[in-house]
Design an enzyme around this catalytic site. Structure first.
Site, PDB file in Angstrom:
ATOM      1  N   ASP A 339       0.846  -1.193   0.000  1.00  0.00           N
ATOM      2  CA  ASP A 339       0.000   0.000   0.000  1.00  0.00           C
ATOM      3  C   ASP A 339       0.884   1.248   0.000  1.00  0.00           C
ATOM      4  O   ASP A 339       1.889   1.325   0.706  1.00  0.00           O
ATOM      5  CB  ASP A 339      -0.851  -0.055   1.293  1.00  0.00           C
ATOM      6  CG  ASP A 339      -1.868   1.046   1.373  1.00  0.00           C
ATOM      7  OD1 ASP A 339      -3.044   0.772   1.075  1.00  0.00           O
ATOM      8  OD2 ASP A 339      -1.473   2.185   1.738  1.00  0.00           O
ATOM      9  N   ILE A 340       0.496   2.207  -0.840  1.00  0.00           N
ATOM     10  CA  ILE A 340       1.270   3.473  -0.879  1.00  0.00           C
ATOM     11  C   ILE A 340       1.034   4.219   0.436  1.00  0.00           C
ATOM     12  O   ILE A 340      -0.117   4.349   0.872  1.00  0.00           O
ATOM     13  CB  ILE A 340       0.841   4.349  -2.077  1.00  0.00           C
ATOM     14  CG1 ILE A 340       1.031   3.556  -3.392  1.00  0.00           C
ATOM     15  CG2 ILE A 340       1.624   5.655  -2.110  1.00  0.00           C
ATOM     16  CD1 ILE A 340       0.545   4.265  -4.628  1.00  0.00           C
ATOM     17  N   HIS A 352      -6.348  15.130  -7.381  1.00  0.00           N
ATOM     18  CA  HIS A 352      -6.708  13.745  -7.697  1.00  0.00           C
ATOM     19  C   HIS A 352      -6.041  13.250  -8.984  1.00  0.00           C
ATOM     20  O   HIS A 352      -5.599  12.097  -9.053  1.00  0.00           O
ATOM     21  CB  HIS A 352      -8.232  13.660  -7.842  1.00  0.00           C
ATOM     22  CG  HIS A 352      -8.787  12.372  -7.367  1.00  0.00           C
ATOM     23  ND1 HIS A 352      -8.991  12.081  -6.028  1.00  0.00           N
ATOM     24  CD2 HIS A 352      -9.148  11.260  -8.044  1.00  0.00           C
ATOM     25  CE1 HIS A 352      -9.474  10.870  -5.904  1.00  0.00           C
ATOM     26  NE2 HIS A 352      -9.589  10.343  -7.115  1.00  0.00           N
ATOM     27  N   GLU A 382      -5.244   2.512  -3.323  1.00  0.00           N
ATOM     28  CA  GLU A 382      -3.780   2.607  -3.483  1.00  0.00           C
ATOM     29  C   GLU A 382      -3.116   1.338  -2.965  1.00  0.00           C
ATOM     30  O   GLU A 382      -1.954   1.324  -2.588  1.00  0.00           O
ATOM     31  CB  GLU A 382      -3.273   3.884  -2.790  1.00  0.00           C
ATOM     32  CG  GLU A 382      -3.035   3.826  -1.301  1.00  0.00           C
ATOM     33  CD  GLU A 382      -4.260   3.608  -0.428  1.00  0.00           C
ATOM     34  OE1 GLU A 382      -5.341   3.281  -0.956  1.00  0.00           O
ATOM     35  OE2 GLU A 382      -4.143   3.731   0.797  1.00  0.00           O
TER      36      GLU A 382
HETATM   37  N1  LIG Z   1      -6.293   9.774  -7.093  1.00  0.00           N
HETATM   38  C1  LIG Z   1      -6.850   8.677  -6.637  1.00  0.00           C
HETATM   39  N2  LIG Z   1      -7.047   8.513  -5.346  1.00  0.00           N
HETATM   40  C2  LIG Z   1      -7.588   7.344  -4.896  1.00  0.00           C
HETATM   41  C3  LIG Z   1      -7.947   6.326  -5.784  1.00  0.00           C
HETATM   42  N3  LIG Z   1      -8.478   5.334  -5.051  1.00  0.00           N
HETATM   43  C4  LIG Z   1      -8.407   5.676  -3.743  1.00  0.00           C
HETATM   44  N4  LIG Z   1      -7.855   6.919  -3.663  1.00  0.00           N
HETATM   45  C5  LIG Z   1      -7.578   7.682  -2.460  1.00  0.00           C
HETATM   46  O1  LIG Z   1      -6.555   7.075  -1.700  1.00  0.00           O
HETATM   47  C6  LIG Z   1      -6.703   7.565  -0.386  1.00  0.00           C
HETATM   48  C7  LIG Z   1      -6.409   6.517   0.604  1.00  0.00           C
HETATM   49  O2  LIG Z   1      -6.363   7.110   1.877  1.00  0.00           O
HETATM   50  P1  LIG Z   1      -6.190   6.293   3.134  1.00  0.00           P
HETATM   51  O3  LIG Z   1      -7.018   5.051   3.131  1.00  0.00           O
HETATM   52  O4  LIG Z   1      -6.496   7.204   4.270  1.00  0.00           O
HETATM   53  O5  LIG Z   1      -4.720   5.842   3.198  1.00  0.00           O
HETATM   54  P2  LIG Z   1      -3.361   6.643   3.154  1.00  0.00           P
HETATM   55  O6  LIG Z   1      -3.602   8.123   3.081  1.00  0.00           O
HETATM   56  O7  LIG Z   1      -2.532   6.106   2.065  1.00  0.00           O
HETATM   57  O8  LIG Z   1      -2.744   6.337   4.545  1.00  0.00           O
HETATM   58  P3  LIG Z   1      -2.012   4.997   4.891  1.00  0.00           P
HETATM   59  O9  LIG Z   1      -2.566   3.937   4.037  1.00  0.00           O
HETATM   60  O10 LIG Z   1      -2.388   4.744   6.307  1.00  0.00           O
HETATM   61  O11 LIG Z   1      -0.589   5.192   4.678  1.00  0.00           O
HETATM   62  C8  LIG Z   1      -8.102   8.119  -0.283  1.00  0.00           C
HETATM   63  O12 LIG Z   1      -8.058   9.534  -0.152  1.00  0.00           O
HETATM   64  C9  LIG Z   1      -8.778   7.778  -1.595  1.00  0.00           C
HETATM   65  O13 LIG Z   1      -9.694   8.751  -2.025  1.00  0.00           O
HETATM   66  C10 LIG Z   1      -7.765   6.547  -7.157  1.00  0.00           C
HETATM   67  O14 LIG Z   1      -8.068   5.741  -8.010  1.00  0.00           O
HETATM   68  N5  LIG Z   1      -7.199   7.726  -7.532  1.00  0.00           N
END
Ligand SMILES: Nc1nc2c(ncn2[C@@H]2O[C@H](COP(=O)(O)OP(=O)(O)OP(=O)(O)O)[C@@H](O)[C@H]2O)c(=O)[nH]1
Length: 479
Positions: A339-340, A352, A382
């Site tokens: 996971d990123i 976005h 992610e």
């Molecule tokens: N740009 C973009 N954002 C996405 C996509 N799918 C999910 N996201 C975003 O990825 C983010 C994931 O946030 P979190 O689940 O809080 O995780 P995080 O910020 O990486 O924090 P940690 O996982 O705890 O390191 C969310 O804001 C989603 O809206 C996508 O296809 N494109």
């Protein structure tokens, strides 16, 4: 060959071949039925023609014979038993009317005199004239000296009956050949009691007897009879000993039939070749767009549209298949969820669209780092699913390398270079252990990922399914 194309060609060609076979079969069936009917009617016509021929020749002779039976001198010679005169008159008259036999019997049916013959007169004594006389109204086939004659009798009256005149014409080979030309059929006369055998066929009586005993009916539907043999019912022949047969040679019919069949077969082959060519063209026109559509559908169903790597379901399916099929021997199977880190912040900071670009760059970098047979899929958001088959001592280094590949160089997003790190939870599966269900594996990897996040991110945590203890020693060796 494209399978849709192959199927279209196969379908078209099969249909054509099926139609052609049905045509051949029905054509063959109708022609053979038609042939059979033709032959039966030809035999019936020939039989009628033969009887008519004999009757008309007989009635002509009857008419001409009346001249002598009513001749005064002839009747006087009979009345006075003047044998030389009777013989001479019979001989002359027989020549005139083209009768082969002209005899005179007395009222008791005894032979008195006859025309001059090319065989001994004594041979005539063997004929049962009494029997013949009884049935004399109708013509009779009678065998004399191994020759066949058609005889009839006329009473000689002066005015009371003073004798009987017997007139005959011979049925010989020449006459049969003439009749064969007119009827188109072979004609066979034979006696059931003697050696008499007259035929237009080139065989003897013994060979004909063999043909008679053979069953000429085909046993199987594709077999053919070589000939059609019919016995003609003679209206009267003394003691029924003279038999008449008509034989039709069917090979002539079959020659025409076969020629027609061969040309149909040739035509069918030409049609099949044309069908193959046309169906290939048709298949190409149909199959190309269809197969593109099909491939496109398959791609869309299995790939993530943003990152162009496998989607969650396709990745899980491949991992499940590999776990089922692969013989891992000395290798472990590593299922990782990566996971990123702080991706939300990237989205929030750069927008976005840049977030999307980072996701694409992240996936592309992993893809180029992994081997072609490793599994990489987007698990969601992610989060990514990675499956590697490794020697136990390679596991830690391999995932560390992946982690460093991401963290060492920032990923381009819009005009920015964005530093990115990832955390991974890796579930290890040993080859000798039973394979746990996929959701259990994913759950274990997810827990490890959670731990990695919890311990400060940008790290890899290995785990195992509790009932499948991790081989600490092997992992340590590598570490
Ligand atoms: N740009 C973009 N954002 C996405 C996509 N799918 C999910 N996201 C975003 O990825 C983010 C994931 O946030 P979190 O689940 O809080 O995780 P995080 O910020 O990486 O924090 P940690 O996982 O705890 O390191 C969310 O804001 C989603 O809206 C996508 O296809 N494109």
């Amino acid at each position: 060959m494209n399978s849709i194309k192959a199927r279209v060609i196969l379908l078209c060609v099969s249909l054509i071949i099926l139609t052609a076979l049905a045509m051949q079969f029905s054509h063959g069936w109708f022609i053979s039925q038609h042939n059979q009917r033709q032959m039966n009617s030809q035999v019936a016509n020939a039989s009628y023609f033969l009887q008519q021929y004999i009757e008309s020749r007989e009635s002509n002779l009857r008419y001409s014979s009346n001249v002598i039976t009513q001749d005064f001198g002839f009747r006087q010679a009979i009345a006075t038993n003047d044998l030389p005169t009777i013989t001479s008159m019979l001989t002359n008259h027989a020549q005139r009317i083209q009768a082969d036999l002209m005899l005179v019997l007395n009222n008791d049916g005894e032979l008195i005199a006859g025309n001059e013959l090319d065989f001994p007169f004594t041979e005539l004594a063997n004929v049962n004239w009494l029997d013949f006389n009884r049935a004399s109204e109708a013509g009779q086939f009678v065998e004399v000296n191994n020759r066949l004659f058609r005889l009839f009798s006329l009473p000689i009256r002066a005015p009371h009956q003073i004798g009987i005149s017997v007139i005959a014409f011979e049925i010989n080979g020449m006459l049969l050949e003439e009749l064969k030309l007119k009827t188109g059929l072979d004609i066979i006369f034979q006696s059931s009691l003697s050696d008499l055998f007259l035929s237009t066929l080139n065989i003897d009586k013994a060979e004909f007897e063999t043909i008679l005993q053979q069953e000429n009916l085909p046993k199987l539907w594709w077999q053919r009879s070589d000939y059609l043999l019919e016995k003609v019912a003679l209206q009267s022949s003394l003691e029924q000993q003279i038999q008449l047969f008509l034989l039709a040679d069917l090979s002539v019919f079959y020659q025409v039939f076969d020629r027609l069949n061969y040309s149909l077969l040739l035509l069918t082959l030409v049609i099949v070749v044309i069908a193959v060519v046309l169906s290939t063209l048709l298949a190409r026109r149909l199959a190309n767009p269809l197969s593109h559509l099909y491939q496109d559908l398959i791609y869309r169903a299995t790939h993530d549209h943003l990152t162009a790597i496998f989607n969650r379901y396709a990745a899980i399916e491949r991992i499940t298949d590999e776990l089922k099929r692969s013989s891992r021997n000395d290798k472990i199977y590593c299922v990782a969820l990566c996971d990123i880190d702080n991706f939300k912040k990237i989205n929030d900071t750069y927008g976005h669209a840049v977030g999307d670009e980072v996701l694409r760059g992240f996936a592309a970098r992993l893809k180029t780092t992994l081997r072609s047979y490793d599994v990489l899929g987007r698990f969601g958001g992610e989060e990514f699913l990675i499956a590697l088959q490794l020697k136990p001592e390679e596991a830690t280094a391999s995932f560390e390398r992946l982690r460093t590949v991401i963290s060492s160089t920032p990923i381009t997003g819009g005009s920015e270079l964005i530093p990115v790190t990832m955390s991974c939870g890796v579930c290890l599966l040993w080859p000798e252990d039973d394979v746990p269900p996929m959701d259990v594996i994913l759950q274990a990897a997810d827990s490890a990922l959670y731990k990695a996040k919890d311990h400060g991110r940008n790290q890899v945590i290995f785990t195992h399914i509790p009932q499948f203890p991790v081989k600490e020693a092997e992992m340590d060796e590598e570490a």
